[in-house]
Structure formats: structure tokens, C-alpha cells
Motif scaffolding. Sequence first.
Motif, short mmCIF file in Angstrom:
data_model
loop_
_atom_site.label_atom_id
_atom_site.label_comp_id
_atom_site.label_asym_id
_atom_site.label_seq_id
_atom_site.Cartn_x
_atom_site.Cartn_y
_atom_site.Cartn_z
N PHE A 124 -11.80 -23.10 11.66
CA PHE A 124 -13.10 -23.58 11.20
C PHE A 124 -13.90 -22.47 10.51
CE2 PHE A 124 -17.61 -24.45 11.64
CZ PHE A 124 -17.69 -25.75 11.18
N MET A 125 -13.90 -21.27 11.07
CA MET A 125 -14.73 -20.20 10.51
C MET A 125 -14.18 -19.65 9.19
SD MET A 125 -17.25 -20.20 12.47
CE MET A 125 -18.11 -18.82 11.75
N VAL A 126 -12.90 -19.92 8.91
CA VAL A 126 -12.30 -19.41 7.67
C VAL A 126 -13.03 -19.94 6.44
CG1 VAL A 126 -10.19 -19.40 6.27
CG2 VAL A 126 -10.04 -19.10 8.74
N ARG A 127 -13.52 -21.16 6.53
CA ARG A 127 -14.23 -21.77 5.39
C ARG A 127 -15.47 -20.97 5.00
NH1 ARG A 127 -18.05 -25.56 6.68
NH2 ARG A 127 -17.19 -27.16 5.32
N HIS A 128 -15.98 -20.13 5.91
CA HIS A 128 -17.18 -19.35 5.63
C HIS A 128 -16.88 -18.08 4.86
CE1 HIS A 128 -18.38 -21.96 9.03
NE2 HIS A 128 -19.55 -21.98 8.41
N PHE A 129 -15.62 -17.88 4.46
CA PHE A 129 -15.33 -16.79 3.53
C PHE A 129 -15.92 -17.10 2.15
CE2 PHE A 129 -11.43 -15.55 6.15
CZ PHE A 129 -12.03 -14.38 6.60
N LEU A 130 -16.20 -18.37 1.89
CA LEU A 130 -16.73 -18.81 0.60
C LEU A 130 -18.19 -19.23 0.72
CD1 LEU A 130 -13.84 -21.12 -0.68
CD2 LEU A 130 -14.35 -18.80 -1.44
N GLU A 177 -7.58 -20.95 -0.76
CA GLU A 177 -6.31 -20.31 -1.10
C GLU A 177 -5.83 -20.66 -2.50
OE1 GLU A 177 -3.80 -21.66 2.01
OE2 GLU A 177 -4.60 -20.27 3.51
N ASN A 178 -6.37 -21.72 -3.10
CA ASN A 178 -5.85 -22.21 -4.38
C ASN A 178 -6.91 -22.30 -5.47
OD1 ASN A 178 -2.87 -23.28 -3.77
ND2 ASN A 178 -4.16 -23.78 -2.02
N TRP A 179 -8.03 -21.60 -5.29
CA TRP A 179 -9.12 -21.71 -6.25
C TRP A 179 -8.68 -21.34 -7.66
CZ3 TRP A 179 -11.14 -18.44 -9.84
CH2 TRP A 179 -12.28 -18.87 -10.50
N SER A 180 -9.20 -22.07 -8.62
CA SER A 180 -9.10 -21.71 -10.04
C SER A 180 -10.29 -22.35 -10.73
CB SER A 180 -7.79 -22.19 -10.67
OG SER A 180 -7.78 -23.60 -10.80
N PHE A 181 -10.64 -21.84 -11.89
CA PHE A 181 -11.77 -22.41 -12.63
C PHE A 181 -11.49 -23.85 -13.01
CE2 PHE A 181 -13.98 -23.02 -16.78
CZ PHE A 181 -15.28 -23.06 -16.27
N PHE A 185 0.88 -1.16 0.00
CA PHE A 185 0.00 0.00 0.00
C PHE A 185 0.93 1.22 0.00
CE2 PHE A 185 -3.71 -2.28 2.36
CZ PHE A 185 -3.84 -3.14 1.27
N ASP A 186 1.17 1.74 -1.23
CA ASP A 186 2.19 2.78 -1.41
C ASP A 186 3.53 2.18 -0.99
OD1 ASP A 186 3.36 5.10 -2.09
OD2 ASP A 186 2.51 6.30 -0.49
N HIS A 187 4.19 2.74 0.02
CA HIS A 187 5.50 2.24 0.44
C HIS A 187 5.39 1.30 1.64
CE1 HIS A 187 4.66 5.58 3.13
NE2 HIS A 187 5.58 5.09 3.96
N ILE A 188 4.15 0.98 2.05
CA ILE A 188 3.95 0.18 3.26
C ILE A 188 3.67 -1.27 2.88
CG2 ILE A 188 2.60 -0.07 5.38
CD1 ILE A 188 1.77 2.87 5.03
N PRO A 189 4.55 -2.22 3.26
CA PRO A 189 4.30 -3.63 2.96
C PRO A 189 3.27 -4.21 3.94
CG PRO A 189 6.36 -3.41 4.16
CD PRO A 189 5.85 -2.01 3.93
N ILE A 190 2.32 -4.94 3.40
CA ILE A 190 1.29 -5.58 4.22
C ILE A 190 1.35 -7.08 3.98
CG2 ILE A 190 -1.17 -5.72 4.75
CD1 ILE A 190 0.00 -3.00 5.35
N ILE A 191 1.52 -7.85 5.04
CA ILE A 191 1.56 -9.31 4.93
C ILE A 191 0.15 -9.86 5.13
CG2 ILE A 191 2.47 -11.44 5.90
CD1 ILE A 191 4.93 -9.93 6.76
N SER A 192 -0.38 -10.52 4.10
CA SER A 192 -1.67 -11.20 4.21
C SER A 192 -1.42 -12.66 4.58
CB SER A 192 -2.44 -11.12 2.89
OG SER A 192 -2.74 -9.77 2.58
N ILE A 193 -2.22 -13.18 5.49
CA ILE A 193 -1.97 -14.54 5.95
C ILE A 193 -2.39 -15.58 4.94
CG2 ILE A 193 -2.12 -13.88 8.37
CD1 ILE A 193 -4.93 -15.07 8.43
N ARG A 194 -3.15 -15.19 3.95
CA ARG A 194 -3.49 -16.14 2.88
C ARG A 194 -3.90 -15.39 1.63
NH1 ARG A 194 -7.28 -16.88 6.67
NH2 ARG A 194 -6.29 -18.82 7.27
N GLN A 195 -3.71 -16.03 0.50
CA GLN A 195 -4.14 -15.48 -0.77
C GLN A 195 -5.49 -16.05 -1.12
OE1 GLN A 195 -1.16 -15.72 -3.74
NE2 GLN A 195 -2.22 -14.42 -5.20
N GLU A 196 -6.42 -15.20 -1.54
CA GLU A 196 -7.78 -15.65 -1.87
C GLU A 196 -8.10 -15.24 -3.30
OE1 GLU A 196 -10.84 -14.87 1.13
OE2 GLU A 196 -9.24 -14.18 2.47
N PRO A 197 -7.96 -16.14 -4.25
CA PRO A 197 -8.25 -15.79 -5.64
C PRO A 197 -9.65 -15.24 -5.86
CG PRO A 197 -7.10 -17.89 -5.51
CD PRO A 197 -7.44 -17.50 -4.11
N LEU A 198 -10.62 -15.71 -5.05
CA LEU A 198 -12.00 -15.26 -5.24
C LEU A 198 -12.27 -13.88 -4.63
CD1 LEU A 198 -13.91 -18.62 -4.81
CD2 LEU A 198 -13.71 -17.24 -6.87
#
Length: 465
Positions: A398-404, A439-443, A252-265
Motif C-alpha cells: 500500500f505505501m509503495v504508491r506514495h513514491f509518486l 513501474e511502467n510510467w511513460s509520457f 555499481f562498479d563490479h557489484i550487481p544490485i537487484i532492484s525490486i522494481r524499475q521506476e521511470p520517474l
Amino acid sequence: MVYRYSAFIKILNLFIDYLLLNVSMFIAYLIVDGRGVQITTSKYLPIVMMFNLIWLLSTNITGLYERVLNKDSIRTYQGFFKTYLLFVSLISFIIIIIGTSFYLITREYLLYSVILFGFLVGSWKFIFLIIRKSKRNLLMDSRNIIIVGSGPIGMNIFEYFEHNKHSGYKVLGFFDDKASRIPAIGLYLGSIDDCIGYVLENGVDEIFCALPISQTNRIEQLMTEADKHLIRFKIVPEYYINPKRSMFVQNFDHIPIISIRQEPLESMANRLIKRVFDIVFSLFVIIFIFSWLFPILAIIIKLQSRGPVFFVQTRSGKDNKPFKCYKFRSMRVNNDSDIQQAKRGDPRITTIGAFIRKTSLDEFPQFFNTLIGNMSVVGPRPHMIIHTEQYSQLVDKFMVRHFLKPGITGWAQINGFRGETKTTEDMLQRVEADVWYLENWSFLLDLKIIFLTFWNVIKGDEKAF
């Protein structure tokens, strides 16, 4: 292992495989045509397209082109045979449905082209393995590195390289102002101020900086000196997550942000692709399968036990919002359906219920949930509200699965994590599979899951009851 040409070699393998596929079809065409069998060219071209698309689907399902430079010979051939058998199976399945006469193509032609393709690609894989073995030193890009900072973070990155020799990194030693921190004899190279001089004199390729954030000024000074002398400089963050988790960095501009997971969706484009597919696939199933399946099952369900045709239950959806989930009723009406899972030999299950559960036909009404938009064709299976409340306290992610959106089928189900969850460990495995899918979704991954779900129904799943 660090390779110079990994992307190029992957593309080369893919290109040669497709070239051999089309060469095989052309040679088979010449052989059959030379024997007086007439094949209409205009009808031949769709077969070429079909073969190429099926090979594309097969390689994506098996991951044939993943890590082509890292796999040993046995795994390379295992991957090829698995892909080839899937390719032949899919072609055979299509032939059974449409027949060869539809395209005016003979079975003899299909047999020649498939066998010739298998022989040519198998031979090419053998040649590739020989070339790879003889040129491995050329392909491998080994690098000498030093680590600045010998605290817990520095020792962790050192241990990683020690246990992963194939990574291509060779640790020459540590630079730290406190030599006593380094237990390994011979790895202490000097103080932090000696670092740049050593790097220039000894042909070091990269510096891994594992200093704490409290030494920001030292880190910036080292970074500046490294840039001046064209030395690659990498910072190991003072805080990092459990190594089993994936993570990525955004700026974010010059500020690095670490995300704990990548979400393609999280991408709107990916969500649009998934939603369009859900609508099209659901409409196809509802119009061409559910329309005639419903009256048959409805009559049998009503004849075998009293109660409604559909079983409607409130379940946890996307963002943990409850929704009404529809199924064909497979049990006698009872008071425990909202608190007790089905188990093997459950006396509540009717005769037709046992059949539709075994074949997953009880899930077909959920295509209406998918059409409405509170479910997807592929995603984590929705749980009863009481189970969400229970396992959210026992399983950290367990609750992470509810992102989808919940799905009719999912990655967990095709990997055997379905049915009754007798222990917390059973649920943990299911949740880990669901998070991996997030974290690994693809069509193409969705297509793979749908195909394997269909395949499991055909061959039978011991956990489907």
C-alpha cells in the motif's frame, strides 16, 4: 518465444502502416482532385501531420506494435480493429470541433482516405500473418540449454521452461553432484565436472547456473570455462523475488544490485517532462474551463446547501506527506467526511453533488493542487489519512504508491478500481494498479490515461457516484 528479428519486424510493421496511411491520403487526394474538387496543398499538409500524429497516439494507447510476432491471428486483428476505430473516432471528434472548412478539406476526401487506409492496412496484416506462419521456423531462435544445480532454484527455472514452451528454450537436462535430487527420469546428465564436456559435444547454446552462493568457486570455474569455449553462461540468483514483481539489475562498479522494481520517474528528465506537462495542462484547464465553470457551480452549490463552495481535506501525498486537497463540495456539511467514504445512495450527497461526482467535475479544483506541485494530473488517487493508516497495515504494497505524487486520475481509475472500497480485496486491486503505473510510467501512458478518463466521463462510469 525467442526471435531473431523481433525489433526489426516491429519497426517494419510500423513503417509499412505509416506508408499505407500516407499512400491512402495521397490516393484520396488524387481521386477528389481528379473530380474537380480543389484542395489547397498548403492546407493539405497539416491534415497529413494530424493523421500521422493521431495514428501514433492510437497505436500507443492500444499497444498495436507490442509482441507482433507472438500474437495469434485473432488477437492481431482485434488489436488492429481496436486501433483503427480509435483512430477514426479521434479524427471524427476533431472534425466536429474544427470542421472541414478550417483546412479547406472536403468530407469526401476524409471518407475516401479513412476507408482506403482501413482496407490497405487490413490487407497488409493478412499478408503479414501468412508470411509469419510460413517463416516461423526461420524467425524463431530456439536454444538448447542445460541447468547446473538441481536444488529448488534449478527446479523452478526448469518448471518455468516446461510451462512456457513458447520461450524457445529446450532443457536437455541437469548437471549436479547429487543425482537423487532430480526426480524426472532421464534428465540427469552427470556431475558438475562433466558439464563443459557435454556442452561441447552436444551443441548446447547456453548454461543456466543455479548453484548456491556457497559454491562460488565452482561457479567462477564454470564461468571461465564457458567463456573460453564461447558458451553463453547465465546465473540464476539464489534469492529472487515473488515472480509477480518486476525487477532489474544495476551495476555499481563490479557489484550487481537487484532492484525490486524499475521506476521511470526516478529519472530527472522524466520528472521534468511530467512536471512541465502538469503545469501546461493545469493552466489550460484553469484558464479555459475552470474560469467559467467555477462561478456557475459555486452559485448552485451555495443555493442547494449551506457551507463553503470548496471541500478541503488533508490527504496523504508523495512520500506520505500530508497536503490540503481541494474539491467542489458535493455533500452537505457533516462530521463524518474525514472518516467515512461516499457510498451509492449516500444521503449526504446533494443534487448538484451527485451530478458533479458522476461527471468528475468535483475534482477540477485539484488542478490548482497540480499547479502548486503537491499533485499531478495522472497518478495514484490520494486517500484520507485514516485510510492510509488503516490499509498500510492490511495491504503489503500500500505505501509503495506514495513514491509518486497523487493524481487527479490514474491507471487504477480507468481500469474500474475507483469509488468505495468495501473490502481489503478492492483496495488490493487498486494498489496493484497503482504500483504497475509506478513501474511502467511513460509520457504516452499519461496521455492514454487522460484520454480514457475523458472517454469514461462521456460514456458514464457505474462506479462514479
